[in-house]
Design an enzyme around this catalytic site. Sequence first.
Site, PDB file in Angstrom:
ATOM      1  N   ASP A  67      36.189  73.877  21.142  1.00  0.00           N
ATOM      2  CA  ASP A  67      36.517  73.799  22.687  1.00  0.00           C
ATOM      3  C   ASP A  67      36.354  72.331  23.153  1.00  0.00           C
ATOM      4  OD1 ASP A  67      33.700  73.238  22.388  1.00  0.00           O
ATOM      5  OD2 ASP A  67      32.999  74.342  23.510  1.00  0.00           O
ATOM      6  N   HIS A 280      51.636  50.786   9.812  1.00  0.00           N
ATOM      7  CA  HIS A 280      50.790  51.674  10.893  1.00  0.00           C
ATOM      8  C   HIS A 280      49.594  52.245  10.524  1.00  0.00           C
ATOM      9  CE1 HIS A 280      54.320  52.434  13.847  1.00  0.00           C
ATOM     10  NE2 HIS A 280      54.354  51.268  13.586  1.00  0.00           N
ATOM     11  N   ASP A 297      46.963  44.497  14.967  1.00  0.00           N
ATOM     12  CA  ASP A 297      47.950  45.087  15.928  1.00  0.00           C
ATOM     13  C   ASP A 297      47.397  46.013  16.946  1.00  0.00           C
ATOM     14  OD1 ASP A 297      50.105  46.251  17.218  1.00  0.00           O
ATOM     15  OD2 ASP A 297      51.446  46.613  15.289  1.00  0.00           O
ATOM     16  N   ASP A 308      51.390  45.078  23.315  1.00  0.00           N
ATOM     17  CA  ASP A 308      51.456  45.403  21.851  1.00  0.00           C
ATOM     18  C   ASP A 308      51.545  44.023  21.343  1.00  0.00           C
ATOM     19  OD1 ASP A 308      52.025  46.544  19.401  1.00  0.00           O
ATOM     20  OD2 ASP A 308      54.178  47.060  20.084  1.00  0.00           O
ATOM     21  N   HIS A 380      60.950  46.983   8.800  1.00  0.00           N
ATOM     22  CA  HIS A 380      60.974  47.324  10.175  1.00  0.00           C
ATOM     23  C   HIS A 380      61.992  46.679  11.105  1.00  0.00           C
ATOM     24  CE1 HIS A 380      58.143  44.480  11.566  1.00  0.00           C
ATOM     25  NE2 HIS A 380      57.400  44.628  10.246  1.00  0.00           N
ATOM     26  N   HIS A 384      61.091  46.365  20.006  1.00  0.00           N
ATOM     27  CA  HIS A 384      61.447  47.621  20.783  1.00  0.00           C
ATOM     28  C   HIS A 384      61.097  47.504  22.324  1.00  0.00           C
ATOM     29  CE1 HIS A 384      56.724  48.191  20.682  1.00  0.00           C
ATOM     30  NE2 HIS A 384      56.747  47.859  19.445  1.00  0.00           N
ATOM     31  N   HIS A 391      56.463  52.340  22.524  1.00  0.00           N
ATOM     32  CA  HIS A 391      57.995  52.093  22.086  1.00  0.00           C
ATOM     33  C   HIS A 391      58.526  52.883  23.395  1.00  0.00           C
ATOM     34  CE1 HIS A 391      57.077  52.330  17.643  1.00  0.00           C
ATOM     35  NE2 HIS A 391      56.612  50.999  18.018  1.00  0.00           N
ATOM     36  N   GLU A 408      58.580  41.029  16.778  1.00  0.00           N
ATOM     37  CA  GLU A 408      57.580  41.147  15.744  1.00  0.00           C
ATOM     38  C   GLU A 408      57.940  41.236  14.299  1.00  0.00           C
ATOM     39  OE1 GLU A 408      56.010  45.341  15.803  1.00  0.00           O
ATOM     40  OE2 GLU A 408      57.147  45.845  17.531  1.00  0.00           O
ATOM     41  N   TYR A 412      55.321  41.856   4.210  1.00  0.00           N
ATOM     42  CA  TYR A 412      54.510  42.589   3.591  1.00  0.00           C
ATOM     43  C   TYR A 412      54.602  42.588   1.923  1.00  0.00           C
ATOM     44  CZ  TYR A 412      55.078  43.968   8.383  1.00  0.00           C
ATOM     45  OH  TYR A 412      55.067  43.579   9.793  1.00  0.00           O
ATOM     46  N   ARG A 429      52.263  39.940   9.959  1.00  0.00           N
ATOM     47  CA  ARG A 429      53.082  40.280  11.407  1.00  0.00           C
ATOM     48  C   ARG A 429      52.646  39.306  12.480  1.00  0.00           C
ATOM     49  NH1 ARG A 429      53.193  45.288  11.022  1.00  0.00           N
ATOM     50  NH2 ARG A 429      51.682  46.080  12.548  1.00  0.00           N
ATOM     51  N   GLU A 431      53.343  39.352  16.368  1.00  0.00           N
ATOM     52  CA  GLU A 431      54.240  40.136  17.673  1.00  0.00           C
ATOM     53  C   GLU A 431      53.454  39.709  19.036  1.00  0.00           C
ATOM     54  OE1 GLU A 431      53.060  44.558  17.585  1.00  0.00           O
ATOM     55  OE2 GLU A 431      54.949  44.775  18.881  1.00  0.00           O
TER      56      GLU A 431
HETATM   57  N1  GLY Z   1      52.067  48.984  17.466  1.00  0.00           N
HETATM   58  C1  GLY Z   1      53.320  49.527  17.129  1.00  0.00           C
HETATM   59  C2  GLY Z   1      54.330  48.641  17.023  1.00  0.00           C
HETATM   60  O1  GLY Z   1      54.033  47.387  16.894  1.00  0.00           O
HETATM   61  O2  GLY Z   1      55.438  48.980  17.066  1.00  0.00           O
HETATM   62 MN    MN Z   2      55.507  46.721  18.483  1.00  0.00          MN
HETATM   63 MN    MN Z   3      52.306  46.498  17.454  1.00  0.00          MN
END
Ligand code: GLY
Ligand code: MN
Ligand code: MN
Length: 466
Positions: A67, A280, A297, A308, A380, A384, A391, A408, A412, A429, A431
Amino acid sequence: MKFPIAVVLALLLLGQAGAQLLPYERYESDGIPPDVYRERRLHLVASHTDRAAILLLSADVRNRQNDVDYEYRQNSNLLYLTGCTEPRCALLLVPGGFTWNGTHSTELFFIEPRNPDRETWTGIRMGPTEAERVLGLRPALEYSALKEVLDSLLRHRDTLYIASGLPTPSVELPIAGTRIEVEQLLRNWLHERFPGLILRTSLRTLAAMREVKDAHELRLLQKAIDITLDAFEATMRNAKPGMAEYELEAIMEYHFRRAGAEDVGYPSIIGSGTNGCILHYQTNRRTTRTGDLVLADCGAEYRGYTADITRTFPISGRFSPEQRQLYLLVLEAQDSAIASAQVGAPFRATHRAAESVIARGLMELGIIESPNEVRRYFMHGTSHYLGLDVHDAGTYGSLRTGTVITVEPGIYIPPGSPCDPKWWNIGIRIEDDILITDSGPVNLSARLPRHPDAIEALMNASPAAR
Ligand code: GLY
Ligand code: MN
Ligand code: MN
């Protein structure tokens, strides 16, 4: 809190006898005036023919277990057009206008009526009266009237738009090994009832509107970013070997919440050592060790808008020579990508710029032999859109002034990769959140150190840190 069913029934009966409506109080708002939301709705209405109707549904309440439900988050399209954060509501836009109960309008809002018994359990709701008064949504009708209104309206329309599909597009039936495709069910239902009516689940105009941020959105986005930057600084200052990833997550999110962010825009990623190579990663349970890099991140969500940001830092406060070499390469790629984020440039411009720097650099370091191999270590995209969703909605056409994107790039190198093992376990990374303007890209997250020297200085500034 768990109550036997008999107690719940007794409480409900008692509630029916005594519960009263408490006054609706809005504790905080996004500061965007109702007129701005109305302008957005009018713009959307004006860009569709009189033969169309546009329906925006609130997000579902999702069950977590038994619940207990997940914390509620409104559908971003509905939030963008109304500012309403409550579940079980809907906005119906009627470009040709529509008369219901004697009121003619191009927009009708539907929301659950107030119910004192339910509110005793799950909190005070606005209901139609407050939706009209506070959000300026007129007329606001009871949610249960939606079906009847659609029945009457859709006989005279040829296309129904339901932006970004349905709250829950499909449901899995595990034992049957199949899925219930909710969108198909809805199509069938509509087809039977209104032969010839076309259902469309993408609203390009709305995506194009959300792609370009107005001054109100930029204010909220900057606030989300500023909260996030402060939290990153605190996390990096306090990081030391032996801390678990979740401790770093706790420092980060403590600062988010304390500054008034209502949530994270996406689950925080705190990946140390090898975990930095998982794009992720969300487990956040490993204990850090001397020499690890930590990839964080994270983004605070403030009044629906999310930051982000990613920083990668050495848990011990000093980059190793290999970590620094790769870090400087990612930094160069990011600088090059940010510089390419100019009005009119294709959306892919940032990725092309970042990828070519990383390909060249990895070849120089002997990690790859040909530029085609770059995707092994940089798998990647570079950018975005960013806004109500991490996103965010957009058209992926040329970059427009007022758009916010992330930049970003990353490298890796998990263990076992076909390169010198000295590079293994490095995941990096960087970003940042970039506003596109006529006078060039503006880094909205620029005040958080990016250069390895500045990161080391920040991490070693506080004697208590390590
Ligand atoms: N935090 C997810 C991305 O960087 O797209
Ligand atoms: Mn991002
Ligand atoms: Mn990110």
